[in-house]
Design an enzyme around this catalytic site. Structure first.
Site, PDB file in Angstrom:
ATOM      1  N   LYS A  11       0.824  -1.217   0.000  1.00  7.85           N
ATOM      2  CA  LYS A  11       0.000   0.000   0.000  1.00  7.85           C
ATOM      3  C   LYS A  11       0.862   1.272   0.000  1.00  7.85           C
ATOM      4  O   LYS A  11       2.062   1.227   0.279  1.00  7.85           O
ATOM      5  CB  LYS A  11      -0.937  -0.031   1.213  1.00  7.85           C
ATOM      6  CG  LYS A  11      -1.965  -1.174   1.154  1.00  7.85           C
ATOM      7  CD  LYS A  11      -2.940  -1.101   2.340  1.00  7.85           C
ATOM      8  CE  LYS A  11      -4.013  -2.180   2.222  1.00  7.85           C
ATOM      9  NZ  LYS A  11      -5.010  -2.059   3.334  1.00  7.85           N
ATOM     10  N   PHE A  59     -15.541   3.687   6.556  1.00 13.24           N
ATOM     11  CA  PHE A  59     -14.185   4.060   6.139  1.00 13.24           C
ATOM     12  C   PHE A  59     -13.972   4.001   4.626  1.00 13.24           C
ATOM     13  O   PHE A  59     -12.868   4.248   4.147  1.00 13.24           O
ATOM     14  CB  PHE A  59     -13.151   3.179   6.856  1.00 13.24           C
ATOM     15  CG  PHE A  59     -13.288   1.692   6.624  1.00 13.24           C
ATOM     16  CD1 PHE A  59     -12.835   1.097   5.458  1.00 13.24           C
ATOM     17  CD2 PHE A  59     -13.879   0.888   7.591  1.00 13.24           C
ATOM     18  CE1 PHE A  59     -12.952  -0.270   5.251  1.00 13.24           C
ATOM     19  CE2 PHE A  59     -14.008  -0.492   7.393  1.00 13.24           C
ATOM     20  CZ  PHE A  59     -13.543  -1.061   6.212  1.00 13.24           C
ATOM     21  N   ARG A  87      -2.202 -14.202   4.733  1.00  8.48           N
ATOM     22  CA  ARG A  87      -2.938 -13.496   5.794  1.00  8.48           C
ATOM     23  C   ARG A  87      -2.184 -13.599   7.133  1.00  8.48           C
ATOM     24  O   ARG A  87      -2.163 -12.653   7.919  1.00  8.48           O
ATOM     25  CB  ARG A  87      -4.355 -14.068   5.946  1.00  8.48           C
ATOM     26  CG  ARG A  87      -5.262 -13.904   4.726  1.00  8.48           C
ATOM     27  CD  ARG A  87      -5.762 -12.505   4.495  1.00  8.48           C
ATOM     28  NE  ARG A  87      -6.470 -11.937   5.606  1.00  8.48           N
ATOM     29  CZ  ARG A  87      -7.194 -10.813   5.529  1.00  8.48           C
ATOM     30  NH1 ARG A  87      -7.313 -10.159   4.379  1.00  8.48           N
ATOM     31  NH2 ARG A  87      -7.790 -10.333   6.584  1.00  8.48           N
ATOM     32  N   THR A  93      -5.762  -6.804  10.782  1.00  7.39           N
ATOM     33  CA  THR A  93      -6.035  -5.542  10.081  1.00  7.39           C
ATOM     34  C   THR A  93      -5.454  -4.343  10.825  1.00  7.39           C
ATOM     35  O   THR A  93      -4.823  -3.471  10.217  1.00  7.39           O
ATOM     36  CB  THR A  93      -7.566  -5.363   9.918  1.00  7.39           C
ATOM     37  OG1 THR A  93      -8.109  -6.523   9.292  1.00  7.39           O
ATOM     38  CG2 THR A  93      -7.879  -4.129   9.095  1.00  7.39           C
ATOM     39  N   ARG A 104       2.167  -6.178   9.278  1.00  8.77           N
ATOM     40  CA  ARG A 104       1.391  -5.033   9.773  1.00  8.77           C
ATOM     41  C   ARG A 104       1.879  -4.566  11.149  1.00  8.77           C
ATOM     42  O   ARG A 104       1.915  -3.355  11.414  1.00  8.77           O
ATOM     43  CB  ARG A 104      -0.103  -5.397   9.786  1.00  8.77           C
ATOM     44  CG  ARG A 104      -0.692  -5.357   8.360  1.00  8.77           C
ATOM     45  CD  ARG A 104      -2.044  -5.972   8.283  1.00  8.77           C
ATOM     46  NE  ARG A 104      -2.771  -5.590   7.065  1.00  8.77           N
ATOM     47  CZ  ARG A 104      -3.947  -6.084   6.729  1.00  8.77           C
ATOM     48  NH1 ARG A 104      -4.545  -6.966   7.492  1.00  8.77           N
ATOM     49  NH2 ARG A 104      -4.543  -5.683   5.611  1.00  8.77           N
ATOM     50  N   ASN A 114      -2.113   0.292   6.791  1.00  9.11           N
ATOM     51  CA  ASN A 114      -1.581  -0.952   7.367  1.00  9.11           C
ATOM     52  C   ASN A 114      -0.707  -1.736   6.386  1.00  9.11           C
ATOM     53  O   ASN A 114      -0.569  -2.950   6.493  1.00  9.11           O
ATOM     54  CB  ASN A 114      -2.728  -1.800   7.934  1.00  9.11           C
ATOM     55  CG  ASN A 114      -3.772  -2.146   6.888  1.00  9.11           C
ATOM     56  OD1 ASN A 114      -3.634  -1.782   5.726  1.00  9.11           O
ATOM     57  ND2 ASN A 114      -4.807  -2.851   7.290  1.00  9.11           N
ATOM     58  N   HIS A 117      -2.328  -5.325   1.516  1.00 14.23           N
ATOM     59  CA  HIS A 117      -3.618  -5.986   1.297  1.00 14.23           C
ATOM     60  C   HIS A 117      -3.348  -7.433   0.928  1.00 14.23           C
ATOM     61  O   HIS A 117      -2.373  -7.722   0.229  1.00 14.23           O
ATOM     62  CB  HIS A 117      -4.377  -5.328   0.132  1.00 14.23           C
ATOM     63  CG  HIS A 117      -5.536  -6.168  -0.364  1.00 14.23           C
ATOM     64  ND1 HIS A 117      -6.786  -6.098   0.198  1.00 14.23           N
ATOM     65  CD2 HIS A 117      -5.595  -7.127  -1.334  1.00 14.23           C
ATOM     66  CE1 HIS A 117      -7.578  -6.982  -0.415  1.00 14.23           C
ATOM     67  NE2 HIS A 117      -6.880  -7.621  -1.350  1.00 14.23           N
TER      68      HIS A 117
END
Ligand code: IDP
Ligand code: MG
Length: 140
Positions: A11, A59, A87, A93, A104, A114, A117
């Site tokens: 990100k 959000f 994951r 998250t 993260r 964070n 994705h």
């Protein structure tokens, strides 16, 4: 568990801090293979389409603005149980709740910023991979 593919996005908060290589090292050390990768800047409309599943969430607008605020690196990761494994490597998250040693926890700045994705199911992985990549761009 069979070999799977999953869609990952590094990100804007992470590309801004030059963390692409550090994050990719986490995937490779955990046994995932980067079989496709490109850096691009999403338009607001593209981010809104990608995250359409979240359009009712409070959000959503902020998330779409953030995801189009700078470069991202989109990638396909392949490996044994890749969706769940990715994951796990990413962590929860909210970086504050993520386990020590996850991407993260170690790199995330906030619940929104964070750093990564990752697809949350094999079905969504297939859809998300097709959103960004043609078959020709994925080299196993
Ligand atoms: P995930 O990325 O762990 O699958 P989702 O619930 O699918 O989490 O949310 C998608 C993204 O939306 C998150 O990665 C994060 O960037 C952002 N997000 C999720 N929850 C919040 C929130 O409560 N406030 C702000 N942004 C959020
Ligand atoms: Mg999600």
């Amino acid at each position: 568990m069979a070999i799977q593919k999953t869609l990952s996005i590094i990100k804007p908060d992470a590309t801004a801090r030059n963390l692409t290589g550090a994050i990719n090292a986490r995937f490779e050390q955990a046994g995932l293979r980067i079989v496709a990768q490109k850096r691009l800047r999403l338009t607001l409309a593209q981010a809104a389409q990608f995250y359409a599943v979240h359009q009712e969430r409070a959000f959503y607008n902020s998330l779409c603005e953030y995801m189009s605020s700078g470069p991202v690196v989109v990638q396909v990761l392949a490996g044994e149980d890749a969706v769940a494994l990715n994951r796990q490597i990413m962590g929860a998250t909210n970086p504050a709740n993520a386990e020590v040693g996850t991407i993260r926890r170690d790199f995330g700045e906030s619940i929104e910023h964070n750093s990564v994705h990752g697809s949350d199911s094999e079905e969504n992985a297939q859809q998300e991979i097709a959103f960004f990549f043609s078959g020709l761009e994925i080299v196993e």
